[in-house]
Design a protein around this motif. Structure first.
Motif, mmCIF file in Angstrom:
data_model
loop_
_atom_site.group_PDB
_atom_site.id
_atom_site.type_symbol
_atom_site.label_atom_id
_atom_site.label_comp_id
_atom_site.label_asym_id
_atom_site.label_seq_id
_atom_site.Cartn_x
_atom_site.Cartn_y
_atom_site.Cartn_z
ATOM 1 N N CYS B 19 0.843 -1.191 0.000
ATOM 2 C CA CYS B 19 0.000 0.000 0.000
ATOM 3 C C CYS B 19 0.885 1.250 0.000
ATOM 4 O O CYS B 19 2.033 1.194 0.451
ATOM 5 C CB CYS B 19 -0.871 0.036 1.248
ATOM 6 S SG CYS B 19 -1.853 -1.443 1.538
ATOM 7 N N CYS B 22 3.625 2.169 2.951
ATOM 8 C CA CYS B 22 3.897 1.003 3.815
ATOM 9 C C CYS B 22 5.403 0.834 4.006
ATOM 10 O O CYS B 22 6.131 0.684 3.023
ATOM 11 C CB CYS B 22 3.312 -0.266 3.201
ATOM 12 S SG CYS B 22 3.773 -1.722 4.175
ATOM 13 N N CYS B 52 2.086 -9.767 3.999
ATOM 14 C CA CYS B 52 2.145 -8.819 2.881
ATOM 15 C C CYS B 52 3.441 -8.934 2.093
ATOM 16 O O CYS B 52 3.475 -8.650 0.901
ATOM 17 C CB CYS B 52 1.949 -7.399 3.394
ATOM 18 S SG CYS B 52 0.230 -7.037 3.773
ATOM 19 N N CYS B 213 1.215 -0.019 9.509
ATOM 20 C CA CYS B 213 0.289 -0.579 8.529
ATOM 21 C C CYS B 213 -0.800 0.467 8.321
ATOM 22 O O CYS B 213 -1.889 0.364 8.878
ATOM 23 C CB CYS B 213 -0.302 -1.892 9.048
ATOM 24 S SG CYS B 213 -1.527 -2.617 7.940
HETATM 25 S S1 SF4 Z 1 1.404 -4.114 5.950
HETATM 26 FE FE1 SF4 Z 1 -0.535 -2.913 5.878
HETATM 27 S S2 SF4 Z 1 0.001 -1.069 4.709
HETATM 28 FE FE2 SF4 Z 1 1.630 -2.585 4.323
HETATM 29 S S3 SF4 Z 1 0.982 -3.616 2.427
HETATM 30 FE FE3 SF4 Z 1 0.208 -4.817 4.178
HETATM 31 S S4 SF4 Z 1 -1.904 -4.043 4.495
HETATM 32 FE FE4 SF4 Z 1 -0.822 -2.532 3.234
#
Ligand code: SF4
Ligand SMILES: Cc1ncc(C[n+]2csc(CCOP(=O)(O)OP(=O)(O)O)c2C)c(N)n1
Ligand code: SF4
Ligand code: SF4
Ligand SMILES: [Mg+2]
Lengths: 75, 248
Positions: B19, B22, B52, B213
């Protein structure tokens, strides 16, 4: 003068972190739009930039690709 | 013009899947810069997690494997034992490392496996939509703690570096933060010591990186970085918890 900060606009996600840490307030989010749909950051005052690299250090997307410092002028 | 900073070549041209704002991407850049500066890129194997950063191998150009959820330290153990000449590291989130994978993590540390661990504490399970993690703060609202984390119901936040520092196997254990340029510069210094611990064959090493996040915290990236400073660092302080001789 050549640009002190080279931004790869296609990599930028418009997160604003570079703008928030720039001690000289010479970065902003532009009106342009990249192919991902984000407004990329831009250096609007090249003279005012002190080449500190904070924008590079915090950019999570490696969109700030290079930071350069002018060579001292030889007298 | 003198070049001060340049995107490392070990960071691929591919856009990350993270995102906007991030800090996973900041951690990737630090790892890539250090592997280049320490001339390790060609001999590195990164064990990527579930979370992620599951696609991390698309973003840092080293040899890589993808572990089952939480098992990165176990996989890294096997790889390092068979290929002791390789630089073997894991990159794991707090759900991956401290929840489902806590047994693998603790035992790899206790055995003093010559691996390095980059541990991203963003206070929740980012990938699956923001569930409570072992690192979630007291009072923090997540999808599985809708009224805020309560100690009597959900226990207390887990301090992994402090726990592991009590073991004899680790050579270097630290916590840094990714919220500001100053802290990111310090994080790189800590990571360098962790990598040095492996290069010098001194033992297990781990650096927790306090991250954010923004998506699941429902904050702008700038607000999320401020929350790290105001709310997270008082509970998860920056520091070095174990530094073996020779790591410096
Ligand atoms: S850790 Fe949170 S902000 Fe980073 S990519 Fe994952 S969902 Fe998105
Ligand atoms: C065995 C197994 N159980 C559960 C899941 C679902 N799952 C995917 S990612 C994830 C949590 C990831 O959180 P974290 O490690 O904190 O990484 P982040 O996304 O926050 O970086 C879970 C539970 C899975 N993929 N495999
Ligand atoms: S190098 Fe420093 S002064 Fe120049 S744009 Fe980046 S943060 Fe601002
Ligand atoms: S930090 Fe990077 S991705 Fe974020 S706005 Fe600035 S250039 Fe774009
Ligand atoms: Mg997480």
């Amino acid at each position: 003068m050549e640009k002190k900060v080279i931004i790869n606009e296609e990599r930028c996600k418009s997160c604003g972190l570079c703008v928030s840490v720039c001690p000289k307030h010479v970065l902003r989010i532009s009106d342009r739009i990249n192919s991902k749909g984000y407004h990329p950051a831009e250096l609007f005052d090249n003279e005012g930039c002190i080449s500190c690299g904070f924008c590079y250090i915090i950019c999570p997307d490696m969109a700030i690709q290079e930071v350069r410092r002018p060579e001292p002028v030889k007298k | 013009m003198k070049l001060i900073y340049k995107k490392p070549d070990a960071i691929t041209e591919r856009d990350t899947t993270y995102c906007p704002g991030c800090p996973h991407g900041i951690a990737h850049r630090l790892v890539a810069e250090l592997l280049e500066e320490m001339d390790l890129v060609k001999k590195t194997v990164i064990v990527w997690p579930v979370g992620c950063s599951v696609f991390g191998y698309y973003f840092i150009a080293t040899d890589a494997v993808e572990a089952a959820h939480g098992r990165a330290c176990a996989m890294a153990t096997g790889i390092k034992r068979v290929h002791p000449e390789s630089f073997v590291m894991t990159y794991q989130g707090d759900g991956d490392l401290a929840s489902i994978g806590i047994a693998e993590t603790v035992h790899a540390a206790a055995r003093g496996e010559r691996i390095s661990v980059v541990y991203i504490n963003n206070g929740n399970y980012g990938m699956t939509g923001g569930q409570m993690a072992p690192t979630t703060l007291i009072g923090q609202v997540t999808t599985t703690s809708p009224y805020g984390r309560k100690p009597e119901l959900n226990g207390f936040p887990m301090h992994v570096p402090e726990m592991l520092a009590a073991l004899d196997g680790p050579a270097y254990i630290a916590r840094a933060a990714l919220d500001s340029p100053q802290h990111i510069i310090q994080a790189k210094k800590f990571l360098k010591k962790a990598f040095t611990a492996q290069v010098k064959n001194l033992g297990f090493s781990l650096v927790e990186l306090v991250s954010a996040c923004p998506t699941n915290w429902k904050m702008t990236p700038v607000e999320a970085m401020e929350r790290i400073r105001k709310e997270v660092l008082p509970v998860f302080p920056i520091g070095e918890f174990k530094v073996a001789k020779g790591v410096e």
